[in-house]
Write a protein that holds these residues in place. Sequence first.
Motif, mmCIF file in Angstrom:
data_model
loop_
_atom_site.group_PDB
_atom_site.id
_atom_site.type_symbol
_atom_site.label_atom_id
_atom_site.label_comp_id
_atom_site.label_asym_id
_atom_site.label_seq_id
_atom_site.Cartn_x
_atom_site.Cartn_y
_atom_site.Cartn_z
ATOM 1 N N LEU A 1 -57.442 54.199 47.580
ATOM 2 C CA LEU A 1 -56.388 53.974 46.596
ATOM 3 C C LEU A 1 -56.687 54.745 45.312
ATOM 4 C CD1 LEU A 1 -53.870 52.473 45.496
ATOM 5 C CD2 LEU A 1 -55.412 50.589 44.869
ATOM 6 N N LEU A 2 -57.934 54.668 44.832
ATOM 7 C CA LEU A 2 -58.303 55.377 43.609
ATOM 8 C C LEU A 2 -58.160 56.885 43.786
ATOM 9 C CD1 LEU A 2 -59.441 55.455 40.750
ATOM 10 C CD2 LEU A 2 -61.743 55.385 41.734
ATOM 11 N N MET A 3 -58.561 57.405 44.942
ATOM 12 C CA MET A 3 -58.438 58.842 45.182
ATOM 13 C C MET A 3 -56.974 59.279 45.176
ATOM 14 S SD MET A 3 -61.475 59.976 45.301
ATOM 15 C CE MET A 3 -61.851 58.706 44.090
ATOM 16 N N LEU A 4 -56.101 58.484 45.772
ATOM 17 C CA LEU A 4 -54.672 58.821 45.799
ATOM 18 C C LEU A 4 -54.058 58.755 44.402
ATOM 19 C CD1 LEU A 4 -53.586 56.947 49.057
ATOM 20 C CD2 LEU A 4 -53.700 59.420 48.732
ATOM 21 N N VAL A 5 -54.423 57.720 43.654
ATOM 22 C CA VAL A 5 -53.911 57.605 42.284
ATOM 23 C C VAL A 5 -54.397 58.774 41.433
ATOM 24 C CG1 VAL A 5 -54.000 56.211 40.181
ATOM 25 C CG2 VAL A 5 -53.669 55.097 42.390
ATOM 26 N N ARG B 1 -50.820 76.957 47.344
ATOM 27 C CA ARG B 1 -52.138 77.232 47.893
ATOM 28 C C ARG B 1 -53.259 76.545 47.124
ATOM 29 N NH1 ARG B 1 -51.614 83.773 49.022
ATOM 30 N NH2 ARG B 1 -49.898 83.649 50.540
ATOM 31 N N LYS B 2 -53.066 76.290 45.838
ATOM 32 C CA LYS B 2 -54.147 75.681 45.061
ATOM 33 C C LYS B 2 -54.504 74.305 45.598
ATOM 34 C CE LYS B 2 -53.348 78.101 40.681
ATOM 35 N NZ LYS B 2 -53.047 77.937 39.240
ATOM 36 N N LEU B 3 -53.502 73.540 46.012
ATOM 37 C CA LEU B 3 -53.764 72.221 46.588
ATOM 38 C C LEU B 3 -54.612 72.352 47.841
ATOM 39 C CD1 LEU B 3 -53.012 69.105 46.547
ATOM 40 C CD2 LEU B 3 -51.235 69.712 48.183
ATOM 41 N N LEU B 4 -54.247 73.276 48.721
ATOM 42 C CA LEU B 4 -54.992 73.486 49.959
ATOM 43 C C LEU B 4 -56.400 74.004 49.676
ATOM 44 C CD1 LEU B 4 -54.980 73.463 53.037
ATOM 45 C CD2 LEU B 4 -54.048 75.789 52.980
ATOM 46 N N ALA B 5 -56.540 74.883 48.687
ATOM 47 C CA ALA B 5 -57.860 75.422 48.350
ATOM 48 C C ALA B 5 -58.789 74.317 47.859
ATOM 49 C CB ALA B 5 -57.720 76.511 47.291
ATOM 50 N N GLY B 6 -58.278 73.444 47.004
ATOM 51 C CA GLY B 6 -59.096 72.332 46.525
ATOM 52 C C GLY B 6 -59.477 71.386 47.647
ATOM 53 N N PHE B 7 -58.512 71.100 48.501
ATOM 54 C CA PHE B 7 -58.761 70.207 49.635
ATOM 55 C C PHE B 7 -59.814 70.797 50.563
ATOM 56 C CE2 PHE B 7 -57.998 68.213 53.703
ATOM 57 C CZ PHE B 7 -57.675 66.897 53.380
ATOM 58 N N LYS C 1 -49.939 69.075 36.811
ATOM 59 C CA LYS C 1 -49.880 70.432 37.366
ATOM 60 C C LYS C 1 -51.272 71.005 37.649
ATOM 61 C CE LYS C 1 -45.434 70.262 36.959
ATOM 62 N NZ LYS C 1 -44.587 70.011 38.153
ATOM 63 N N HIS C 2 -52.242 70.128 37.910
ATOM 64 C CA HIS C 2 -53.586 70.563 38.276
ATOM 65 C C HIS C 2 -53.705 70.472 39.799
ATOM 66 C CE1 HIS C 2 -54.965 69.132 34.008
ATOM 67 N NE2 HIS C 2 -54.299 70.285 33.973
ATOM 68 N N GLU C 3 -53.103 71.443 40.484
ATOM 69 C CA GLU C 3 -53.025 71.367 41.948
ATOM 70 C C GLU C 3 -54.395 71.444 42.620
ATOM 71 O OE1 GLU C 3 -51.156 73.360 40.136
ATOM 72 O OE2 GLU C 3 -49.073 72.734 40.470
ATOM 73 N N PHE C 4 -55.289 72.303 42.110
ATOM 74 C CA PHE C 4 -56.620 72.431 42.723
ATOM 75 C C PHE C 4 -57.381 71.118 42.618
ATOM 76 C CE2 PHE C 4 -61.135 73.457 42.783
ATOM 77 C CZ PHE C 4 -61.224 74.280 43.897
ATOM 78 N N ALA C 5 -57.371 70.501 41.441
ATOM 79 C CA ALA C 5 -58.049 69.217 41.256
ATOM 80 C C ALA C 5 -57.412 68.144 42.131
ATOM 81 C CB ALA C 5 -57.996 68.799 39.787
ATOM 82 N N GLY C 6 -56.084 68.188 42.255
ATOM 83 C CA GLY C 6 -55.404 67.230 43.115
ATOM 84 C C GLY C 6 -55.847 67.339 44.551
#
Length: 396
Positions: free
Chosen positions: A155-159, A200-206, A168-173
């Motif tokens: 839950l904390l990770m999702l929040v 792509r930033k979301l995928l790169a962070g993940f 708008k911090h997609e990499f951190a997200g």
Amino acid sequence: MTATAIRDVAKNLLLFLALATLPIFIARHPREVQKGTDFPEFYAAAKIVGAGHGHELYLSRTQDEFQVRYFGGVGTYFNHPPFELLLYLPLTFWPPPYAHWLWCVFNIGLLFAVARLLGRYVLKGFAWRVVLLSFFMFVPLLLDFLHGQDSVILLLMLVSAFVALRKKHEFAGGCLLACGLFRPHLVLPVLIALLPGTGRKLLAGFASVAILLSLLSTAICGWDVFTAYPRFVWQTQSLPLAGIHPEQMANLRGLMLRLFPGRVPIEIGLTLIGSLLVLSLAIRGWTTAERCANGSADLAFANAVIAATLVGYHLSPHDLTILLLPLTLIFNYVLTTTGIPTWMRATLITTLGAVFLPPVDLLLVREHLYAFASLPILMLFCLTHVELRRSAANGE
């Protein structure tokens, strides 16, 4: 430090101490902890790793041996990725009842963080302490504490991922979302829903965090973990004490099992079709929300998390703790958004009450019909998707 700041710290400390006394009844004696709960599997698995037997972690006989040693009997099996045990390892320095209590206190601290984030970024008109106390009305959260499970961490990770994406911090997200990979069947559907509209930033962070967690897992169990872990997860479905009951899961799989008992081809086919439909609608909702106001983006994120609970292959009642995020987002949307049709507003509020308030959950748990808890969840998913389309059509 000002007098106001000191008073706030004192209030927070008193609230934390008051809540920290609640889990004491859960962990009074080792035998009581062992019977019917999940904490022994985590404790015993952490003991296995602490004893230097990480390479044997996914052998049922090894888990049986350590559970008998510390709890006097065999319970459910640890079938999560090994990196998660780094959180449980410090607890092994205490006997099981104290370890369980400390785990509950740790989770209360995480709930403080969740409530403060939601109070700051979502429910701005509510004191975060009120938000925190309201959480304890939610039956899945209480079950999570009872079993010593890990749903509060997810839950904390999702929040946190939601807040990062809002900024708008997609990499951190993506990094924060990947931290929930100890529940891959719930995290990956959220990633799939968000990816087309985020970039792509979301995928790169993940991917970055996923690789790091994979390396941690190999350090704990060796390179064989990539074959031993999936093989053990598959085997546990047939073990009598694994605690896996698909007919009690509040997702599409559990619902289809209840509606079509004994008809395996129909059940599997409808589950697959329904899951693909739900995921596609969640993807469309998230991409649509980019053209709307911020409130619609919040509603689309809520829609994605609800979709994850519906399509996740395995879902225990305590896993529904993560619904606290979408329930909060939808509640705030209903309160702050103008132009919602009266029938939609009333239906959303009614459905929110059915999902959040205890009566429905308690009744279904008592009657062993928890799979039908998926019906109001599914309705909430459909309502949020319809509202997203209406908002996009009106350019709101």
